[in-house]
Design a protein around this motif. Structure first.
Motif, PDB file in Angstrom:
ATOM      1  N   ASP A 194       0.879  -1.167   0.000  1.00  0.00           N
ATOM      2  CA  ASP A 194       0.000   0.000   0.000  1.00  0.00           C
ATOM      3  C   ASP A 194       0.920   1.221   0.000  1.00  0.00           C
ATOM      4  O   ASP A 194       1.513   1.559   1.021  1.00  0.00           O
ATOM      5  N   VAL A 195       1.066   1.850  -1.165  1.00  0.00           N
ATOM      6  CA  VAL A 195       2.113   2.857  -1.352  1.00  0.00           C
ATOM      7  C   VAL A 195       1.579   4.284  -1.221  1.00  0.00           C
ATOM      8  O   VAL A 195       0.635   4.668  -1.918  1.00  0.00           O
ATOM      9  N   SER A 196       2.179   5.064  -0.333  1.00  0.00           N
ATOM     10  CA  SER A 196       1.879   6.496  -0.237  1.00  0.00           C
ATOM     11  C   SER A 196       3.054   7.281  -0.817  1.00  0.00           C
ATOM     12  O   SER A 196       4.201   6.869  -0.668  1.00  0.00           O
ATOM     13  N   VAL A 197       2.737   8.404  -1.458  1.00  0.00           N
ATOM     14  CA  VAL A 197       3.771   9.218  -2.103  1.00  0.00           C
ATOM     15  C   VAL A 197       3.950  10.528  -1.342  1.00  0.00           C
ATOM     16  O   VAL A 197       2.969  11.203  -1.039  1.00  0.00           O
ATOM     17  N   MET A 198       5.180  10.858  -1.020  1.00  0.00           N
ATOM     18  CA  MET A 198       5.423  12.074  -0.251  1.00  0.00           C
ATOM     19  C   MET A 198       5.222  13.338  -1.100  1.00  0.00           C
ATOM     20  O   MET A 198       4.520  14.255  -0.687  1.00  0.00           O
ATOM     21  N   VAL A 199       5.834  13.410  -2.276  1.00  0.00           N
ATOM     22  CA  VAL A 199       5.722  14.621  -3.105  1.00  0.00           C
ATOM     23  C   VAL A 199       4.531  14.473  -4.057  1.00  0.00           C
ATOM     24  O   VAL A 199       4.555  13.650  -4.965  1.00  0.00           O
ATOM     25  N   PRO A 200       3.459  15.249  -3.822  1.00  0.00           N
ATOM     26  CA  PRO A 200       2.246  15.084  -4.637  1.00  0.00           C
ATOM     27  C   PRO A 200       2.449  15.611  -6.066  1.00  0.00           C
ATOM     28  O   PRO A 200       3.396  16.354  -6.320  1.00  0.00           O
ATOM     29  N   PRO A 201       1.563  15.208  -6.976  1.00  0.00           N
ATOM     30  CA  PRO A 201       1.682  15.671  -8.361  1.00  0.00           C
ATOM     31  C   PRO A 201       1.763  17.200  -8.425  1.00  0.00           C
ATOM     32  O   PRO A 201       1.020  17.886  -7.724  1.00  0.00           O
ATOM     33  N   GLY A 202       2.667  17.705  -9.219  1.00  0.00           N
ATOM     34  CA  GLY A 202       2.796  19.148  -9.409  1.00  0.00           C
ATOM     35  C   GLY A 202       3.755  19.825  -8.459  1.00  0.00           C
ATOM     36  O   GLY A 202       4.173  20.952  -8.699  1.00  0.00           O
ATOM     37  N   ALA A 203       4.123  19.151  -7.352  1.00  0.00           N
ATOM     38  CA  ALA A 203       5.050  19.762  -6.393  1.00  0.00           C
ATOM     39  C   ALA A 203       6.490  19.490  -6.818  1.00  0.00           C
ATOM     40  O   ALA A 203       6.776  18.515  -7.502  1.00  0.00           O
ATOM     41  N   ASN A 204       7.390  20.361  -6.395  1.00  0.00           N
ATOM     42  CA  ASN A 204       8.798  20.270  -6.769  1.00  0.00           C
ATOM     43  C   ASN A 204       9.576  19.469  -5.723  1.00  0.00           C
ATOM     44  O   ASN A 204       9.686  19.878  -4.577  1.00  0.00           O
ATOM     45  N   PRO A 205      10.106  18.293  -6.109  1.00  0.00           N
ATOM     46  CA  PRO A 205      10.754  17.423  -5.126  1.00  0.00           C
ATOM     47  C   PRO A 205      12.104  17.938  -4.629  1.00  0.00           C
ATOM     48  O   PRO A 205      12.689  17.345  -3.724  1.00  0.00           O
ATOM     49  N   HIS A 206      12.600  19.009  -5.205  1.00  0.00           N
ATOM     50  CA  HIS A 206      13.863  19.547  -4.705  1.00  0.00           C
ATOM     51  C   HIS A 206      13.640  20.360  -3.435  1.00  0.00           C
ATOM     52  O   HIS A 206      14.516  20.468  -2.595  1.00  0.00           O
ATOM     53  N   ILE A 207      12.449  20.935  -3.313  1.00  0.00           N
ATOM     54  CA  ILE A 207      12.208  21.865  -2.199  1.00  0.00           C
ATOM     55  C   ILE A 207      10.962  21.508  -1.392  1.00  0.00           C
ATOM     56  O   ILE A 207      10.480  22.291  -0.589  1.00  0.00           O
ATOM     57  N   TYR A 208      10.421  20.308  -1.584  1.00  0.00           N
ATOM     58  CA  TYR A 208       9.140  19.946  -0.975  1.00  0.00           C
ATOM     59  C   TYR A 208       9.201  19.901   0.558  1.00  0.00           C
ATOM     60  O   TYR A 208      10.187  19.468   1.136  1.00  0.00           O
ATOM     61  N   LEU A 219       8.161  13.361 -13.630  1.00  0.00           N
ATOM     62  CA  LEU A 219       7.618  12.831 -12.376  1.00  0.00           C
ATOM     63  C   LEU A 219       6.252  12.175 -12.539  1.00  0.00           C
ATOM     64  O   LEU A 219       5.551  11.944 -11.561  1.00  0.00           O
ATOM     65  N   SER A 220       5.893  11.851 -13.756  1.00  0.00           N
ATOM     66  CA  SER A 220       4.604  11.236 -14.014  1.00  0.00           C
ATOM     67  C   SER A 220       4.533   9.836 -13.392  1.00  0.00           C
ATOM     68  O   SER A 220       5.536   9.127 -13.321  1.00  0.00           O
ATOM     69  N   PHE A 221       3.352   9.421 -12.932  1.00  0.00           N
ATOM     70  CA  PHE A 221       3.203   8.111 -12.280  1.00  0.00           C
ATOM     71  C   PHE A 221       3.495   6.954 -13.240  1.00  0.00           C
ATOM     72  O   PHE A 221       4.259   6.053 -12.922  1.00  0.00           O
ATOM     73  N   ASP A 222       2.875   6.992 -14.415  1.00  0.00           N
ATOM     74  CA  ASP A 222       3.058   5.861 -15.348  1.00  0.00           C
ATOM     75  C   ASP A 222       4.395   6.018 -16.060  1.00  0.00           C
ATOM     76  O   ASP A 222       4.501   6.546 -17.169  1.00  0.00           O
ATOM     77  N   TRP A 223       5.399   5.510 -15.400  1.00  0.00           N
ATOM     78  CA  TRP A 223       6.800   5.713 -15.800  1.00  0.00           C
ATOM     79  C   TRP A 223       7.065   5.266 -17.239  1.00  0.00           C
ATOM     80  O   TRP A 223       7.631   6.024 -18.043  1.00  0.00           O
ATOM     81  N   ALA A 224       6.654   4.045 -17.586  1.00  0.00           N
ATOM     82  CA  ALA A 224       6.980   3.491 -18.907  1.00  0.00           C
ATOM     83  C   ALA A 224       6.263   4.272 -20.011  1.00  0.00           C
ATOM     84  O   ALA A 224       6.879   4.673 -21.004  1.00  0.00           O
ATOM     85  N   LYS A 225       4.982   4.521 -19.792  1.00  0.00           N
ATOM     86  CA  LYS A 225       4.194   5.258 -20.780  1.00  0.00           C
ATOM     87  C   LYS A 225       4.776   6.665 -20.956  1.00  0.00           C
ATOM     88  O   LYS A 225       4.914   7.168 -22.074  1.00  0.00           O
ATOM     89  N   ASN A 226       5.134   7.264 -19.833  1.00  0.00           N
ATOM     90  CA  ASN A 226       5.688   8.616 -19.869  1.00  0.00           C
ATOM     91  C   ASN A 226       7.010   8.657 -20.630  1.00  0.00           C
ATOM     92  O   ASN A 226       7.231   9.535 -21.463  1.00  0.00           O
ATOM     93  N   LEU A 227       7.901   7.689 -20.379  1.00  0.00           N
ATOM     94  CA  LEU A 227       9.193   7.694 -21.088  1.00  0.00           C
ATOM     95  C   LEU A 227       8.991   7.512 -22.585  1.00  0.00           C
ATOM     96  O   LEU A 227       9.693   8.129 -23.392  1.00  0.00           O
ATOM     97  N   ARG A 228       8.026   6.655 -22.956  1.00  0.00           N
ATOM     98  CA  ARG A 228       7.710   6.489 -24.387  1.00  0.00           C
ATOM     99  C   ARG A 228       7.258   7.808 -25.002  1.00  0.00           C
ATOM    100  O   ARG A 228       7.755   8.219 -26.042  1.00  0.00           O
ATOM    101  N   GLU A 229       6.311   8.457 -24.322  1.00  0.00           N
ATOM    102  CA  GLU A 229       5.747   9.704 -24.855  1.00  0.00           C
ATOM    103  C   GLU A 229       6.799  10.809 -24.927  1.00  0.00           C
ATOM    104  O   GLU A 229       6.895  11.528 -25.917  1.00  0.00           O
ATOM    105  N   GLN A 230       7.594  10.932 -23.846  1.00  0.00           N
ATOM    106  CA  GLN A 230       8.619  11.984 -23.844  1.00  0.00           C
ATOM    107  C   GLN A 230       9.651  11.722 -24.932  1.00  0.00           C
ATOM    108  O   GLN A 230      10.148  12.643 -25.555  1.00  0.00           O
ATOM    109  N   SER A 231       9.979  10.447 -25.136  1.00  0.00           N
ATOM    110  CA  SER A 231      10.979  10.105 -26.141  1.00  0.00           C
ATOM    111  C   SER A 231      10.533  10.554 -27.527  1.00  0.00           C
ATOM    112  O   SER A 231      11.333  11.077 -28.309  1.00  0.00           O
TER     113      SER A 231
END
Ligand code: ZN
Length: 304
Positions: free
Chosen positions: A51-65, A284-296
């Protein structure tokens, strides 16, 4: 046995059952991760057992969160915290550990050989002085090393192995399931990696311009060159911006990649000046594989 006693026994039995902690409950092992792509990785290996919780929510900057109080409450029930070496952890990991001393903190990026955080090469200072200043300023944003390891499939294989190790240790009864899921995930990573190699075949050494240099490991993996606008974690000054615009013109760059967690102001200034456009590339998108495909595909279309 009189009725009253029976009822009392019956009730206490229920209370007793309610108090016995389930092995890990129907929701699985409560774990925390720093960023969304890690949730994807942990769920690939843990599936319904985590059961996974994420500290840095979507849209937030993980460098300064800065974590919220309700997240700290949730954290107090977690079994594992999967860190990944992103900047906000420097200030917060020890606080997480003190909120929940029983929680295991796992460095999911352990074993990855880090590369240096890229910065825009423009610098007007004399070489010696610039070298010193760069060292001092670099620490502010990222330490000296690039934390964006999750954007390269080969690096994610190391992350996956670390996650597997931690889950097996926390829940040895389900070891076989974790091992099996891990193998499947490795196959998916390999397939994705060869797909991306195909996308970038014949593109070696070509450049793409970004605001924040998140794509260093990705660029290295596929033989590309990332050209950042950000200078040592800061917006460029007007004089520096002018030089970046000249460089973009010289290289024929028409697309500046920005990420939703950062200001797009200077990227838009550059885009406007070169008659190009600012395009989102979210690391930082959740769907890592789909995101890498799209960004590529987006990067490929913009390569110069
Ligand atoms: Zn970053």
């Amino acid at each position: 046995m009189n009725r009253l006693l029976a009822a009392a026994l019956f009730t206490s039995c229920f209370i007793g059952l309610a108090l016995i902690p389930p092995v890990f409950g129907a929701e699985g092992i409560p774990v925390f991760v720093s960023i969304l792509p890690q949730k994807y990785f942990v769920e690939k290996i843990g599936k319904e057992l985590v059961d996974v919780s994420v500290m840095v929510p979507p849209g937030a900057n993980p460098h300064i969160y800065e974590p919220k109080p309700n997240q700290m409450v949730r954290l107090s029930k977690a079994k594992i915290y999967f860190a990944i070496g992103i900047t906000f952890e420097d200030a917060w990991l020890h606080k997480f550990a003190s909120v929940n001393p029983k929680m295991r903190v796992v460095r999911s990026e352990a074993g990855i050989e880090k590369i240096h955080m890229q910065s825009h090469p423009i610098d007007e200072r004399p070489e010696d002085e610039a070298g010193h200043a760069a060292k001092a300023e670099h620490k502010d944003e990222h330490g000296t090393m690039d934390p964006h390891v999750w954007l390269s499939p080969q690096e994610v294989k190391i992350i996956a192995k670390n996650i597997l190790g931690a889950l097996v240790e926390a829940d040895p009864a389900n070891s076989a399931a974790y091992q099996e899921n891990h193998l499947r995930f490795l196959e998916e990573i390999e397939a994705l990696d060869s797909e991306l190699r195909n996308i970038f075949s014949g593109k070696k050494g070509m450049k793409f311009m970004v605001y924040h240099p998140s794509w260093g490991y990705f660029a290295r993996a596929y033989g590309l060159e990332q050209v950042p606008i950000e200078i040592e974690g800061k917006e460029p000054k007007p004089g520096q911006l002018k030089k970046i615009i000249e460089l973009a013109r010289k290289e024929g760059i028409k697309v500046i990649f920005v990420q939703p967690q950062f200001s797009v102001k200077s990227a838009e200034t550059v885009a406007k000046a070169i008659g190009g456009q600012a395009v989102f590339a979210d690391p930082l998108s959740f769907d890592w594989a789909k995101n890498l495909r799209e960004q590529s595909e987006k990067f490929k279309a913009a390569l110069k």
